[in-house]
Design a protein around this motif. Structure first.
Motif: not given
Length: 134
Positions: A50-66
């Motif tokens: 099965s293919n997956h399409e995972i979607t979400f909204t990140t309220p805090s974002g992703v910083s470098a090295a995370q």
């Protein structure tokens, strides 16, 4: 009579000293709760690819090295999935992926049932919609 420090006492003293010193090299993961999460699968039948399409909204974002991690429950066979089978989008803009991160290229790899997407210098802004296609 001389005081003798037993092995058990020495270990206790060491543990106490480490606790009191406030070891700063221990990092704790902290992230705000994701919103608008979904995983749309192309097939829902057991033992069927099965293919997956995972979607979400990140309220805090992703910083470098995370990292972003997605844990699949046991029963999902992800053993043959590699970064070439994965696409990641930040607000509809594709991220460049490789097996490991380097500069602005993000790393994407499975270890067991967990997909880890790692940033070296790339970032995702707070409030972004992230889409992972597998």
């Amino acid at each position: 009579m001389k005081n003798k420090i037993t092995k058990k006492s020495a270990i206790g003293i060491l543990i106490f000293a480490l606790a009191v010193s406030g070891i700063s090299s221990i990092k704790r993961a902290s992230a705000a709760a994701l919103t608008s999460k979904s995983d749309v699968m192309s097939r829902l039948q057991s033992n069927t690819a099965s293919n997956h399409e995972i979607t979400f909204t990140t309220p805090s974002g992703v910083s470098a090295a995370q990292t972003i991690t997605v844990a699949f429950p046991s029963g999902f066979n992800v053993s043959s999935v590699n970064y070439g089978d994965i696409d990641v989008y930040d607000d509809a803009t594709p991220l460049t992926l490789a097996a490991t991160c380097s500069g602005s290229t993000w790393g994407a790899a499975f270890s067991g049932q967990t997909l880890t997407i790692t940033s070296c210098s790339g970032t995702i802004s707070a409030g972004s919609v992230v889409k992972i296609l597998i």
